[in-house]
Design a protein around this motif. Sequence first.
Motif, PDB file in Angstrom:
ATOM      1  N   VAL A 189       0.837  -1.200   0.000  1.00 39.52           N
ATOM      2  CA  VAL A 189       0.000   0.000   0.000  1.00 39.52           C
ATOM      3  C   VAL A 189       0.877   1.257   0.000  1.00 39.52           C
ATOM      4  O   VAL A 189       0.665   2.185  -0.791  1.00 39.52           O
ATOM      5  N   TRP A 255      -8.583   2.759  -4.556  1.00 44.48           N
ATOM      6  CA  TRP A 255      -8.735   1.308  -4.333  1.00 44.48           C
ATOM      7  C   TRP A 255      -7.417   0.616  -4.013  1.00 44.48           C
ATOM      8  O   TRP A 255      -7.187  -0.519  -4.410  1.00 44.48           O
ATOM      9  N   ILE A 256      -6.493   1.301  -3.377  1.00 39.44           N
ATOM     10  CA  ILE A 256      -5.206   0.671  -3.097  1.00 39.44           C
ATOM     11  C   ILE A 256      -4.973   0.498  -1.596  1.00 39.44           C
ATOM     12  O   ILE A 256      -3.841   0.275  -1.176  1.00 39.44           O
ATOM     13  N   GLY A 257      -6.048   0.614  -0.811  1.00 42.33           N
ATOM     14  CA  GLY A 257      -5.886   0.405   0.622  1.00 42.33           C
ATOM     15  C   GLY A 257      -5.745   1.690   1.419  1.00 42.33           C
ATOM     16  O   GLY A 257      -5.406   1.655   2.596  1.00 42.33           O
ATOM     17  N   PRO A 259      -7.376   5.514   2.870  1.00 38.56           N
ATOM     18  CA  PRO A 259      -8.668   5.863   3.472  1.00 38.56           C
ATOM     19  C   PRO A 259      -9.712   6.328   2.443  1.00 38.56           C
ATOM     20  O   PRO A 259      -9.370   6.869   1.397  1.00 38.56           O
TER      21      PRO A 259
ATOM     22  N   LYS B  36      -3.478   6.620   9.394  1.00 39.16           N
ATOM     23  CA  LYS B  36      -4.649   5.733   9.333  1.00 39.16           C
ATOM     24  C   LYS B  36      -4.374   4.417   8.615  1.00 39.16           C
ATOM     25  O   LYS B  36      -5.151   3.471   8.755  1.00 39.16           O
ATOM     26  N   LEU B  37      -3.284   4.358   7.855  1.00 35.27           N
ATOM     27  CA  LEU B  37      -3.040   3.174   7.029  1.00 35.27           C
ATOM     28  C   LEU B  37      -3.011   1.843   7.792  1.00 35.27           C
ATOM     29  O   LEU B  37      -3.527   0.849   7.269  1.00 35.27           O
ATOM     30  N   SER B  40      -6.102  -0.242   7.437  1.00 32.69           N
ATOM     31  CA  SER B  40      -6.550  -0.838   6.176  1.00 32.69           C
ATOM     32  C   SER B  40      -5.490  -1.731   5.531  1.00 32.69           C
ATOM     33  O   SER B  40      -5.826  -2.607   4.745  1.00 32.69           O
ATOM     34  N   ASP B  41      -4.210  -1.521   5.841  1.00 35.47           N
ATOM     35  CA  ASP B  41      -3.200  -2.320   5.122  1.00 35.47           C
ATOM     36  C   ASP B  41      -2.773  -3.574   5.895  1.00 35.47           C
ATOM     37  O   ASP B  41      -1.938  -4.321   5.421  1.00 35.47           O
ATOM     38  N   ILE B 131      -6.064  -6.731   1.839  1.00 31.64           N
ATOM     39  CA  ILE B 131      -6.011  -5.279   2.022  1.00 31.64           C
ATOM     40  C   ILE B 131      -7.430  -4.733   1.918  1.00 31.64           C
ATOM     41  O   ILE B 131      -8.210  -5.185   1.075  1.00 31.64           O
ATOM     42  N   ASP B 132      -7.770  -3.773   2.774  1.00 32.17           N
ATOM     43  CA  ASP B 132      -9.091  -3.141   2.679  1.00 32.17           C
ATOM     44  C   ASP B 132      -9.065  -2.116   1.549  1.00 32.17           C
ATOM     45  O   ASP B 132      -8.653  -0.978   1.727  1.00 32.17           O
ATOM     46  N   ALA B 133      -9.485  -2.544   0.350  1.00 23.19           N
ATOM     47  CA  ALA B 133      -9.422  -1.694  -0.841  1.00 23.19           C
ATOM     48  C   ALA B 133     -10.788  -1.076  -1.145  1.00 23.19           C
ATOM     49  O   ALA B 133     -11.155  -0.913  -2.301  1.00 23.19           O
TER      50      ALA B 133
END
Lengths: 479, 142
Positions: A189, A255-257, A259, B36-37, B40-41, B131-133
């Motif tokens: 990411v 769409w790459i992770g 926010p 924040k990453l 989601s990562d 990964i939350d995409a």
Amino acid sequence: MQYQSQFVAKPYFIAAVGLFIGQIIFGLIIGAQYVVGDFLFPEIPFNVARMVHTNLLIVWLLFGFMGAAYYLVPEESERELYSPKLAIITFWVFLVTSALTVVGYLAVPYATLAAMTGNDILPTMGREFLEQPLITKVGILLVVVSLLYNVSMTTLMGRKTSITIILLMGLWGLAFFWLFAFYNPVNLVLDKYYWWWVIHLWVEGVWELIMAALLAFVLIKVTGVDREVIDKWMYIIIALALISGILGTGHHYYWIGTPGYWQWIGSIFSALEPIPFFVMTLFAFSMVNRRRRDHPNKIATLWALGTTVTAFLGAGVWGFMHSLSPINFYTHGSQITAAHGHLAFYGAYVMVVLTIISYAMPIMRGRVANSPQAQLWETWAFWLMTVSMVAITLLLTSAGVMQVWLQRMGDTPMSFMATQDELAIFFWLRLFGGGVFFIGLMVYVISFFIKGDITLISANGENKNAKVSISTVDTIKER
Amino acid sequence: MSNAFFTKSIARNIFFGGSVFFFLLFLVLTFDTTRKLPKSDHRENLTEEVVRGKHIWETNNCLGCHSLLGEGAYFAPELGNVYKRRGEAFIKVWMQAMPTGAPGRRQMPQFNLTDEQLDDLVAFLKWTSEIDAQGWPPNIEG
């Protein structure tokens, strides 16, 4: 030619056109592989040919930008280049580095190339457009730093114009954001996040400064419109470009992770991104309409007008077409992306480099402009290449719409490969379009060798004042 | 544009001021994103295997044909969710069976990966698929 050292631009432009031919040949190979899957397999697999296609594009555009800088900066600074010798050494370093890199791509498997060139020390390879071995990346950095040193010193010691300031900002920015090519975190990411700092902040950021500066320079020369007027337009265009383009990076962060708020930021600023290209089109046409002279180099003017219109369509309209997040959700990474990429790069960067080459090459060959006969050939090349690229774009767009419909929408989506089979007719026609583009490119190359009635630059004319020179030159029959 | 009030220096100031302002705003957003990453990562799952798998992914130029989370080439299927679409066993068998040699069909080279390298690559693709995409891709076909 006002300054002898401007001549160093000539090999840069010749190399640019040479590598452009290579780029299109490899484009035809991958275009063919889209429909005849095993074409040239296993000798040249698709990934290798595509890498050569895209890397040659980047490299020849850099050759074009550098040639343009070496040509333009002395003239704007009203003094000789700080070190013409360094510029020539840099040229050969860049050409040899580029050639060896392409040979490396074609000669050995990519994994072997990575092992041979120290990728394990600092892994940077294997990312789209940044496939170059570490040593090539370092080479590009050194070449750009050499250029920056040379043209910055020239500017510092000479006249400072708005055009050179913006050109230098663009080139310094190009070097700065290239540094992110050396940053490859193990977290995918983060890798993607900063990958875009090279790709997006180049093509929708600092490269636009270079484009605007080159366009402003050529328009001053061919229209004779007052510099103050042109400078003001240039500042407005690049202000709009960066104000929309910097946060426009957000359209790559959907769409790459990253926010979810990037969907709002990316969509809003992407919607603004066509505006600078539209203003650029208004600018070019308005300057040509208000021209104070009829420069004999008609084709350079045509390229200048053409680049603004095509960039507006390719970068502006085709970019906006799929950059709102609810649309991009379906179109991301489809043939629509490919369609946009082709027309945007051709319109904004290929055509602006061809504009400056078209303006400067005749002068470096001792004439105000090429003969009307040669210009006719170049005009044909302009239309063949531009119309075929628009056709390629429309065909890829059609393929993309159908791909999205079959593969991404509906309750029973088709698989990727099954969808690709359905798109074959578009890919065949696209390959045909590529063939016409190649013919256009050949016509372009031939135009350099067409003789005819040329207008030589007189010994005391162009050197003092371009306005005078055009009326005092001697028209003679070449040959 | 010949308006006497809207001068070149005003245009220049808008350019410099606007660019600096929006670049700084971009840096602020980058800082916020960086904070924040981790949510989601899922970086806590970045094992040695995943890291090695990414290296194998890169050094074989997989992006030269495939896309990963929609970025790369569009010649071969999206692989961001291939772990979910095909599963581990299929991916390994598939890679070992390449190229198919089917006349006229698109061909994938044989990369001669060892069993351990295949494990690493699959670990990387599994990690990527988690990964939350933001719900992308729209469906399992990628």
